[in-house]
Write an enzyme that holds these catalytic residues in place. Structure first.
Site, PDB file in Angstrom:
ATOM      1  N   ARG A 175      -1.904   0.026   0.737  1.00 53.45           N
ATOM      2  CA  ARG A 175      -2.526   0.657   1.891  1.00 53.45           C
ATOM      3  C   ARG A 175      -3.009   2.054   1.493  1.00 53.45           C
ATOM      4  NH1 ARG A 175      -3.222  -3.549   3.654  1.00 53.45           N
ATOM      5  NH2 ARG A 175      -2.521  -4.475   5.592  1.00 53.45           N
ATOM      6  N   GLU A 180     -11.089   2.999   6.494  1.00 52.27           N
ATOM      7  CA  GLU A 180     -12.034   2.009   5.964  1.00 52.27           C
ATOM      8  C   GLU A 180     -13.014   1.574   7.044  1.00 52.27           C
ATOM      9  OE1 GLU A 180      -9.512  -1.119   4.482  1.00 52.27           O
ATOM     10  OE2 GLU A 180      -8.526   0.205   3.062  1.00 52.27           O
ATOM     11  N   HIS A 211     -11.567  -3.510  -0.009  1.00 52.91           N
ATOM     12  CA  HIS A 211     -10.364  -4.138   0.568  1.00 52.91           C
ATOM     13  C   HIS A 211     -10.451  -5.668   0.482  1.00 52.91           C
ATOM     14  CE1 HIS A 211      -6.871  -3.536   3.609  1.00 52.91           C
ATOM     15  NE2 HIS A 211      -6.678  -4.609   2.851  1.00 52.91           N
TER      16      HIS A 211
HETATM   17  C1  DGY Z   1      -3.206  -7.732   3.868  1.00 57.73           C
HETATM   18  O1  DGY Z   1      -3.098  -8.948   3.988  1.00 57.73           O
HETATM   19  O2  DGY Z   1      -2.469  -6.937   4.443  1.00 57.73           O
HETATM   20  C2  DGY Z   1      -4.274  -7.247   2.980  1.00 57.73           C
HETATM   21  O3  DGY Z   1      -4.384  -5.889   2.990  1.00 57.73           O
HETATM   22  C3  DGY Z   1      -5.573  -7.897   3.273  1.00 57.73           C
HETATM   23  O4  DGY Z   1      -6.256  -8.072   2.059  1.00 57.73           O
END
Ligand code: DGY
Length: 324
Positions: free
Chosen positions: A241, A270, A289
């Protein structure tokens, strides 16, 4: 006439998933602006029995409080830092998420960023596309860094961290890791990894890969103080994150050569645009992402999301459940 239970999705999913949901429920899918505006989410959650959401939808206490019938929140993600899971538990609302199925894809992406930034693949691509490759094959041209013999520091040796460690092992990297609690000695031996303190992890690693969730404890744990303790020649990889890193400090550290480079799939806010300071830096590889974004994985995530929802709608625990 029996009224069907209501399921609200904050964004569309695969056709097969929608079809399956529509067999059982009255389904509504948000189609406008992404992320769904909070005002709309709040009005829709009021009478929904089930909610399917994404990792950028903020499901906080105030939003949960509006829900009159909500039985389950099923997020299309492994991360659940966008949901107040404690409060959901208090309200006896199930929360489902999608780990395991995305482990390989996310570890692959982390390793791709690592390889790319150490060997300057994307940078080379930019050099050619910009017409800047003028002279053939020099001794000092576009030199990268060997992976072999380098130390990879994994922060958060869970499913994804372990899978990344296996990838890195195959490239003859040494692996150290830090967790709140070390894994078992036999697991350490079989993976060929060594537990170290956080301080050692940051000072001894040539590459650090972040695999911890975003919590109040991990928020901005990579900041100027951390960067100054890292090796000058080291690299940072983040597929967890964005908020685990102080982005402003990271930009400064990359600009001033406090660390050598970074491979990033996640950002504080983002999406990032062209004018973001990270975009101006050559020693950074950026991805939008896409840690879990392979065809196969995204289908599996949709399957789990629907299964989790169905279980929660029937008062049962989702396959992958947080809290309650
Ligand atoms: C998640 O699943 O939390 C990821 O960040 C998405 O790619």
């Amino acid at each position: 006439m029996i009224m069907r239970k209501k399921v609200f999705l904050t964004r569309t999913l695969h056709d097969f998933a929608l079809k399956e949901l529509k067999k059982k429920y009255q389904v509504e899918v948000h189609t406008g602006k992404i992320p769904i505006p909070q005002t709309k989410l709040r009005s829709k959650i009021k009478d929904a029995d089930g909610l399917i959401c994404f990792p950028y939808d903020v499901i906080n206490k105030e939003t949960i409080d509006l829900a009159q019938n909500l039985k389950v929140i099923s997020t299309y993600s492994v991360g659940f830092d966008h949901i107040d899971t404690e409060y959901a538990k208090e309200k006896k609302i199930r929360v489902g998420y999608t780990p395991e199925v995305l482990t390989d894809a996310t570890a692959d992406l982390a390793f791709s960023l690592l390889l790319d930034v150490l060997r300057r693949v994307s940078e080379g691509d930019r050099i050619i596309r910009d017409g800047m490759w003028k002279v053939i094959y020099g001794a000092h041209d576009y030199v990268g860094v060997d992976l072999q013999g380098k130390t990879l520091g994994v922060l958060g040796l869970g499913r994804i961290g372990m899978t990344l460690a296996k990838r890195a092992k195959a490239f003859d990297m040494k692996i150290i890791y830090h967790n709140r609690k070390p894994i078992s000695k036999s697991k350490e031996r079989s993976l060929g990894v060594k537990y170290v303190s956080f301080e050692r992890l940051i000072s001894q690693s040539d590459v650090i890969s972040i695999h911890v969730p975003h919590t109040s404890e991990t928020e901005k744990m990579f900041n100027m103080k951390t960067f100054k303790k890292m090796k000058k020649k080291s690299f940072l990889i983040n597929t967890s994150r964005g908020k685990v890193v102080n982005e402003k400090d990271l930009v400064t550290a990359l600009k001033r050569g406090i660390i050598s480079g970074a491979g990033l799939d996640v950002f504080e806010k983002e999406p990032i645009g062209k004018s973001h300071p990270l975009v101006k830096l050559q020693n950074v590889v950026l991805a939008p992402h896409v840690g879990s974004s392979t065809k196969e994985t995204r289908v599996k995530m949709a399957q789990i999301t629907v299964k989790n929802l169905n279980l929660g709608m029937n008062g049962k625990k989702p396959i992958y459940s947080v809290g309650y």
